[in-house]
Scaffold this active site. Structure first.
Site, PDB file in Angstrom:
ATOM      1  N   TYR A   1      56.193  67.306  14.775  1.00  0.00           N
ATOM      2  CA  TYR A   1      55.767  66.467  15.910  1.00  0.00           C
ATOM      3  C   TYR A   1      56.920  65.697  16.551  1.00  0.00           C
ATOM      4  CZ  TYR A   1      55.704  62.438  12.685  1.00  0.00           C
ATOM      5  OH  TYR A   1      56.060  61.474  11.781  1.00  0.00           O
ATOM      6  N   GLU A   2      58.059  65.619  15.835  1.00  0.00           N
ATOM      7  CA  GLU A   2      59.223  64.961  16.433  1.00  0.00           C
ATOM      8  C   GLU A   2      59.893  65.860  17.477  1.00  0.00           C
ATOM      9  OE1 GLU A   2      61.793  62.801  13.366  1.00  0.00           O
ATOM     10  OE2 GLU A   2      60.520  64.045  12.100  1.00  0.00           O
TER      11      GLU A   2
ATOM     12  N   ALA B   1      53.234  60.433   2.436  1.00  0.00           N
ATOM     13  CA  ALA B   1      52.147  59.461   2.618  1.00  0.00           C
ATOM     14  C   ALA B   1      51.002  60.224   3.271  1.00  0.00           C
ATOM     15  CB  ALA B   1      52.619  58.343   3.534  1.00  0.00           C
TER      16      ALA B   1
ATOM     17  N   HIS C   1      61.989  56.645   7.660  1.00  0.00           N
ATOM     18  CA  HIS C   1      62.766  57.828   7.254  1.00  0.00           C
ATOM     19  C   HIS C   1      64.218  57.598   7.655  1.00  0.00           C
ATOM     20  CE1 HIS C   1      59.474  60.738   6.286  1.00  0.00           C
ATOM     21  NE2 HIS C   1      58.790  59.865   7.000  1.00  0.00           N
TER      22      HIS C   1
ATOM     23  N   ASN D   1      45.928  55.242   3.243  1.00  0.00           N
ATOM     24  CA  ASN D   1      44.793  54.769   4.076  1.00  0.00           C
ATOM     25  C   ASN D   1      43.628  55.722   3.867  1.00  0.00           C
ATOM     26  OD1 ASN D   1      46.782  56.554   5.743  1.00  0.00           O
ATOM     27  ND2 ASN D   1      44.804  56.808   6.763  1.00  0.00           N
TER      28      ASN D   1
ATOM     29  N   SER E   1      57.271  59.132   3.982  1.00  0.00           N
ATOM     30  CA  SER E   1      57.308  57.909   4.795  1.00  0.00           C
ATOM     31  C   SER E   1      57.351  56.662   3.916  1.00  0.00           C
ATOM     32  CB  SER E   1      56.067  57.824   5.685  1.00  0.00           C
ATOM     33  OG  SER E   1      56.231  58.602   6.826  1.00  0.00           O
TER      34      SER E   1
ATOM     35  N   MET F   1      51.024  64.996   7.740  1.00  0.00           N
ATOM     36  CA  MET F   1      51.706  65.686   8.853  1.00  0.00           C
ATOM     37  C   MET F   1      53.003  66.345   8.419  1.00  0.00           C
ATOM     38  SD  MET F   1      51.262  62.693  11.695  1.00  0.00           S
ATOM     39  CE  MET F   1      49.813  61.631  11.713  1.00  0.00           C
ATOM     40  N   SER F   2      53.134  66.638   7.122  1.00  0.00           N
ATOM     41  CA  SER F   2      54.419  67.176   6.650  1.00  0.00           C
ATOM     42  C   SER F   2      54.171  68.108   5.473  1.00  0.00           C
ATOM     43  CB  SER F   2      55.321  66.013   6.204  1.00  0.00           C
ATOM     44  OG  SER F   2      54.778  65.403   5.037  1.00  0.00           O
TER      45      SER F   2
ATOM     46  N   HIS G   1      59.733  66.302  10.932  1.00  0.00           N
ATOM     47  CA  HIS G   1      58.354  66.724  11.194  1.00  0.00           C
ATOM     48  C   HIS G   1      58.331  67.508  12.498  1.00  0.00           C
ATOM     49  CE1 HIS G   1      58.294  62.790   9.111  1.00  0.00           C
ATOM     50  NE2 HIS G   1      57.224  63.229   8.464  1.00  0.00           N
TER      51      HIS G   1
ATOM     52  N   HIS H   1      50.932  53.321  11.452  1.00  0.00           N
ATOM     53  CA  HIS H   1      52.094  53.717  10.638  1.00  0.00           C
ATOM     54  C   HIS H   1      52.640  52.506   9.857  1.00  0.00           C
ATOM     55  CE1 HIS H   1      55.291  56.313   9.332  1.00  0.00           C
ATOM     56  NE2 HIS H   1      56.224  55.568   9.887  1.00  0.00           N
TER      57      HIS H   1
HETATM   58  O1  LIG Z   1      56.632  62.197   6.059  1.00  0.00           O
HETATM   59  P1  LIG Z   1      55.254  61.810   5.621  1.00  0.00           P
HETATM   60  O2  LIG Z   1      54.326  62.953   5.544  1.00  0.00           O
HETATM   61  O3  LIG Z   1      55.278  61.010   4.334  1.00  0.00           O
HETATM   62  O4  LIG Z   1      54.733  60.828   6.764  1.00  0.00           O
HETATM   63  C1  LIG Z   1      53.379  60.540   7.052  1.00  0.00           C
HETATM   64  C2  LIG Z   1      52.876  61.513   8.117  1.00  0.00           C
HETATM   65  C3  LIG Z   1      53.464  60.917   9.384  1.00  0.00           C
HETATM   66  O5  LIG Z   1      54.790  61.299   9.526  1.00  0.00           O
HETATM   67  C4  LIG Z   1      53.391  59.453   9.146  1.00  0.00           C
HETATM   68  C5  LIG Z   1      52.120  58.870   9.680  1.00  0.00           C
HETATM   69  O6  LIG Z   1      51.989  57.528   9.341  1.00  0.00           O
HETATM   70  O7  LIG Z   1      53.372  59.277   7.697  1.00  0.00           O
HETATM   71  N1  LIG Z   2      47.361  63.148   9.441  1.00  0.00           N
HETATM   72  C1  LIG Z   2      47.493  61.998   8.783  1.00  0.00           C
HETATM   73  N2  LIG Z   2      48.673  61.700   8.236  1.00  0.00           N
HETATM   74  C2  LIG Z   2      48.775  60.552   7.561  1.00  0.00           C
HETATM   75  N3  LIG Z   2      49.823  60.016   6.905  1.00  0.00           N
HETATM   76  C3  LIG Z   2      49.421  58.855   6.376  1.00  0.00           C
HETATM   77  N4  LIG Z   2      48.136  58.611   6.673  1.00  0.00           N
HETATM   78  C4  LIG Z   2      47.717  59.670   7.408  1.00  0.00           C
HETATM   79  C5  LIG Z   2      46.463  60.008   8.003  1.00  0.00           C
HETATM   80  O1  LIG Z   2      45.476  59.290   7.923  1.00  0.00           O
HETATM   81  N5  LIG Z   2      46.417  61.186   8.663  1.00  0.00           N
END
Ligand SMILES: O=P(O)(O)O[C@@H]1C[C@H](O)[C@@H](CO)O1
Ligand SMILES: Nc1nc2[nH]cnc2c(=O)[nH]1
Length: 307
Positions: A88-89, A116, A61, A244, A30, A220-221, A86, A278
């Site tokens: 979740y999409e 991220a 993205h 964060n 991200s 989440m990835s 992802h 985000h």
């Molecule tokens: O694709 P990543 O894992 O870098 O993205 C993170 C996880 C979620 O898609 C999104 C949440 O802010 O960022």
């Molecule tokens: N699950 C999750 N994914 C993230 N991607 C960036 N920050 C976070 C977070 O705090 N939790």
């Protein structure tokens, strides 16, 4: 012809011959597409031109593959995903990992996966780059594993070990690269990534649960891509940018103390009111993107020629 071979055939028509044999794949997390801003002789191929590829729908993205040379001198031929998929999409796990299988089919042997992530470990500050050495994937353990179902390639192992998923050689290279670049020690850390499906961020109790289980960061990835890449026998490096802190202190949930203190006219303990977004995640990607980019470029410079 397999599906991935058909996609590779399309790529061979769209990408000049000198870029058709990438040594390294890079997946941009991200807000991290700027990682490959220094690609030379670059060619972009939009995902909608590629059979089997879906579209990335998440802000931060893009939906293109980028081919080019990266690093000093002649550089290393790379292919980068500017935007990932992802679950979740709404994408199937097989779609999420399809690009990894295509890149493996092109002969890619090394993959650098970035993301991220939220910090669970209180010692990790925002902006730290975590070199991932292990993962906890509740979805993998409970029926959301990208390898569930018939084998995509019977020559690949059915029961894949993951105890060695994260290449020691590539992890060590990160620290060598950081030393060469005089990056301060605290800018990098090592840790375990917890994969959750999202798209909700964690509740404090979930954060405590994942921390107690041994995770340092959560996202989440990444894990589906790692699993597919290992099945394809690639060397895997994962770099997580902490964007964060996940709020996990115990006890702030109680409103009784707060209420009683209000009635008594006394002060209450501070209420934790940080809420992740985000936008914040993308903002940190922008601020720390250059550091990540320099690191990846140096890693490519240092990559042994026989891998
Ligand atoms: O694709 P990543 O894992 O870098 O993205 C993170 C996880 C979620 O898609 C999104 C949440 O802010 O960022
Ligand atoms: N699950 C999750 N994914 C993230 N991607 C960036 N920050 C976070 C977070 O705090 N939790």
């Amino acid at each position: 012809m397999s599906d991935t071979e058909a996609t590779v055939q399309v790529l061979r028509e769209l990408v000049p011959e000198e870029l058709q044999a990438p040594r390294v794949a890079i997946i941009c997390g991200s807000g991290l597409s700027g990682l490959v801003a220094s690609l030379r002789h670059s060619v972009l191929v939009s995902y909608d031109k590629l059979p089997g590829f879906v579209q990335s729908t998440v802000p931060g993205h893009k939906s293109s593959l980028a081919f080019g040379f990266m690093g000093s001198g002649a550089g290393v031929p790379v292919v980068a995903m500017l935007g990932r998929f992802h679950p979740y999409e709404g994408h199937k796990l097989s779609s999420v990992v399809y690009p990894v299988r295509v890149m493996a089919n092109m002969g890619v042997k090394n993959i650098i996966i970035t993301n991220a992530a939220g910090a669970l470990n209180p010692n990790l500050s925002v902006g730290t780059i975590v070199v991932v050495h292990d993962h906890i994937a509740l979805p993998n353990l409970t029926g959301m594993n990208p390898l569930l179902g018939p084998q995509t390639n019977p020559s690949l192992p059915r029961f894949l070990p993951l105890s060695d998923a994260y290449s020691r050689m590539l992890r060590k290279l990160v620290f060598r690269a950081a030393r060469d670049l005089s990056i301060e020690r605290d800018a990098l850390a090592e840790g375990t990534y917890a994969w959750v499906s999202g798209p909700t961020y964690e509740t404090p109790a979930e954060g405590r649960f994942l921390r107690a289980a041994g995770a340092d960061v959560v996202g989440m990835s990444t894990v589906p891509e790692v699993v597919a890449a290992r099945e394809e026998n690639m060397n895997v490096l994962v770099l997580s940018l902490v964007t964060n802190a996940v709020v996990i202190p115990l006890g702030y949930e109680s409103v009784r103390d707060e209420f009683e203190a209000e009635i008594a006219g006394t002060s209450t303990k501070a209420v934790v009111d940080e809420v992740v977004s985000h936008e914040e995640v993308l903002a940190i990607g922008k601020i720390k993107g250059d550091l990540m980019k320099s690191l990846v470029e140096k890693i490519l410079d240092l990559l042994p020629t026989d891998v």
